[in-house]
Write an enzyme that holds these catalytic residues in place. Structure first.
Site, PDB file in Angstrom:
ATOM      1  N   GLY A  36      -0.393   6.946  -0.615  1.00  0.00           N
ATOM      2  CA  GLY A  36       0.123   5.847  -1.431  1.00  0.00           C
ATOM      3  C   GLY A  36       0.757   6.390  -2.698  1.00  0.00           C
ATOM      4  N   SER A  38       1.620   7.198  -6.649  1.00  0.00           N
ATOM      5  CA  SER A  38       0.811   7.675  -7.759  1.00  0.00           C
ATOM      6  C   SER A  38       0.206   6.458  -8.476  1.00  0.00           C
ATOM      7  CB  SER A  38       1.701   8.467  -8.730  1.00  0.00           C
ATOM      8  OG  SER A  38       0.940   8.959  -9.792  1.00  0.00           O
ATOM      9  N   LYS A  42      -5.783   6.200  -5.024  1.00  0.00           N
ATOM     10  CA  LYS A  42      -6.315   7.095  -3.982  1.00  0.00           C
ATOM     11  C   LYS A  42      -7.534   7.891  -4.459  1.00  0.00           C
ATOM     12  CE  LYS A  42      -2.339   9.203  -3.705  1.00  0.00           C
ATOM     13  NZ  LYS A  42      -1.641   8.411  -4.739  1.00  0.00           N
ATOM     14  N   SER A 110       1.351  12.204  -0.239  1.00  0.00           N
ATOM     15  CA  SER A 110       1.867  12.479   1.116  1.00  0.00           C
ATOM     16  C   SER A 110       2.953  11.467   1.507  1.00  0.00           C
ATOM     17  CB  SER A 110       0.732  12.526   2.154  1.00  0.00           C
ATOM     18  OG  SER A 110      -0.229  11.514   2.002  1.00  0.00           O
TER      19      SER A 110
HETATM   20  P1  ADP Z   1      -3.897   7.974  -7.492  1.00  0.00           P
HETATM   21  O1  ADP Z   1      -4.976   8.947  -7.065  1.00  0.00           O
HETATM   22  O2  ADP Z   1      -3.421   7.117  -6.365  1.00  0.00           O
HETATM   23  O3  ADP Z   1      -2.784   8.622  -8.253  1.00  0.00           O
HETATM   24  P2  ADP Z   1      -5.837   7.106  -9.455  1.00  0.00           P
HETATM   25  O4  ADP Z   1      -7.064   6.835  -8.661  1.00  0.00           O
HETATM   26  O5  ADP Z   1      -5.739   8.420 -10.192  1.00  0.00           O
HETATM   27  O6  ADP Z   1      -4.568   6.918  -8.502  1.00  0.00           O
HETATM   28  O7  ADP Z   1      -5.577   5.966 -10.519  1.00  0.00           O
HETATM   29  C1  ADP Z   1      -5.725   4.600 -10.200  1.00  0.00           C
HETATM   30  C2  ADP Z   1      -6.001   3.824 -11.471  1.00  0.00           C
HETATM   31  O8  ADP Z   1      -6.059   2.442 -11.143  1.00  0.00           O
HETATM   32  C3  ADP Z   1      -7.323   4.195 -12.118  1.00  0.00           C
HETATM   33  O9  ADP Z   1      -7.165   4.199 -13.511  1.00  0.00           O
HETATM   34  C4  ADP Z   1      -8.247   3.057 -11.660  1.00  0.00           C
HETATM   35  O10 ADP Z   1      -9.300   2.820 -12.568  1.00  0.00           O
HETATM   36  C5  ADP Z   1      -7.291   1.872 -11.612  1.00  0.00           C
HETATM   37  N1  ADP Z   1      -7.691   0.802 -10.667  1.00  0.00           N
HETATM   38  C6  ADP Z   1      -7.753  -0.509 -10.962  1.00  0.00           C
HETATM   39  N2  ADP Z   1      -8.146  -1.239  -9.885  1.00  0.00           N
HETATM   40  C7  ADP Z   1      -8.313  -0.360  -8.886  1.00  0.00           C
HETATM   41  C8  ADP Z   1      -8.721  -0.506  -7.525  1.00  0.00           C
HETATM   42  N3  ADP Z   1      -9.031  -1.680  -6.978  1.00  0.00           N
HETATM   43  N4  ADP Z   1      -8.767   0.610  -6.786  1.00  0.00           N
HETATM   44  C9  ADP Z   1      -8.451   1.813  -7.320  1.00  0.00           C
HETATM   45  N5  ADP Z   1      -8.075   2.019  -8.581  1.00  0.00           N
HETATM   46  C10 ADP Z   1      -8.007   0.940  -9.373  1.00  0.00           C
END
Ligand code: ADP
Length: 203
Positions: A36, A38, A42, A110
């Site tokens: 998915g 950024s 994830k 990815s």
């Molecule tokens: P990625 O790994 O996809 O780049 P991150 O996990 O680092 O994303 O960041 C996602 C952000 O979104 C975090 O700050 C998280 O706290 C916030 N967030 C809010 N709601 C959700 C949810 N339902 N699931 C995942 N993250 C969430």
């Protein structure tokens, strides 16, 4: 699949069968491949799901985007070829972890469908689960926990997925996790429920 560079190499099979290993370890391995944009969630979901699995006595492990780029893939950047090689290596590692009966959660953008399909192709049938962690790009940009969208919009990050580089959505993912709708806990639990439905764990 590409051929190895070396010709004088031979595959060694294990003496124990996958079934014997699973019986001893007490669980099946699997790859949950989170993909998915950024900031779609994830890493957050993978880490919470890992915790929930461990609390229930399962062996689980997260392979996370940035962390892998500090070590195994420190020689790779974000060009299309490097992104493909990044995913190929992680796919091989995830496959080995799953073979060792670990529930392996990978958290990498990815962005290319072909790369994800290549990982699916090297993992045993029924052990690879593509999990599309989906949130509208506006939501991801609003969250922007690492300030990356801001930098990308300012032209400071070339080839940023969703802005100046493509993201190819999964066509038929085993799991669809809408992080713009459910809470972190709900989204993480969804993974456990789906793993249970697919016979990897029992809840
Ligand atoms: P990625 O790994 O996809 O780049 P991150 O996990 O680092 O994303 O960041 C996602 C952000 O979104 C975090 O700050 C998280 O706290 C916030 N967030 C809010 N709601 C959700 C949810 N339902 N699931 C995942 N993250 C969430």
């Amino acid at each position: 699949m590409s051929q190895p560079k070396s010709s004088n190499i031979h595959w060694h099979g294990a003496i124990v069968t996958p079934e014997e290993r699973q019986a001893t370890v007490g669980q099946k391995g699997a790859v949950v491949w989170l993909t998915g944009l950024s900031a779609s969630g994830k890493s957050t979901i993978a880490r919470r799901a890992e915790q929930l699995l461990l609390e229930r006595g399962h062996s689980a492990y997260v392979l996370d985007g940035d962390n892998i780029r500090f070590g195994l893939n420190k020689d790779l950047g974000f060009s299309p070829a490097d992104r493909t090689e990044n995913i190929r290596r992680i796919g091989e590692v995830a496959k080995l972890f799953a073979d060792a009966c670990v529930i392996t959660l990978t958290a990498f953008i990815s962005p290319y469908r072909a790369d994800r399909d290549s990982v699916r192709a090297i993992t045993p049938e029924g052990t690879f689960f593509e999990a599309y962690v989906q949130a509208p790009i506006e939501v991801c940009e609003e969250r922007d926990p690492k300030g990356l969208y801001k930098k990308a919009r300012a032209g400071q990050i070339p080839e940023f997925t969703g802005i100046s580089a493509p993201y190819e959505e999964p066509l038929n993912p085993e799991m669809l996790i809408k992080t713009g709708e459910g809470s972190i806990d709900e989204c993480a639990m969804q993974i456990l429920k789906e793993l249970a439905a697919k016979g990897i764990i029992s809840l």
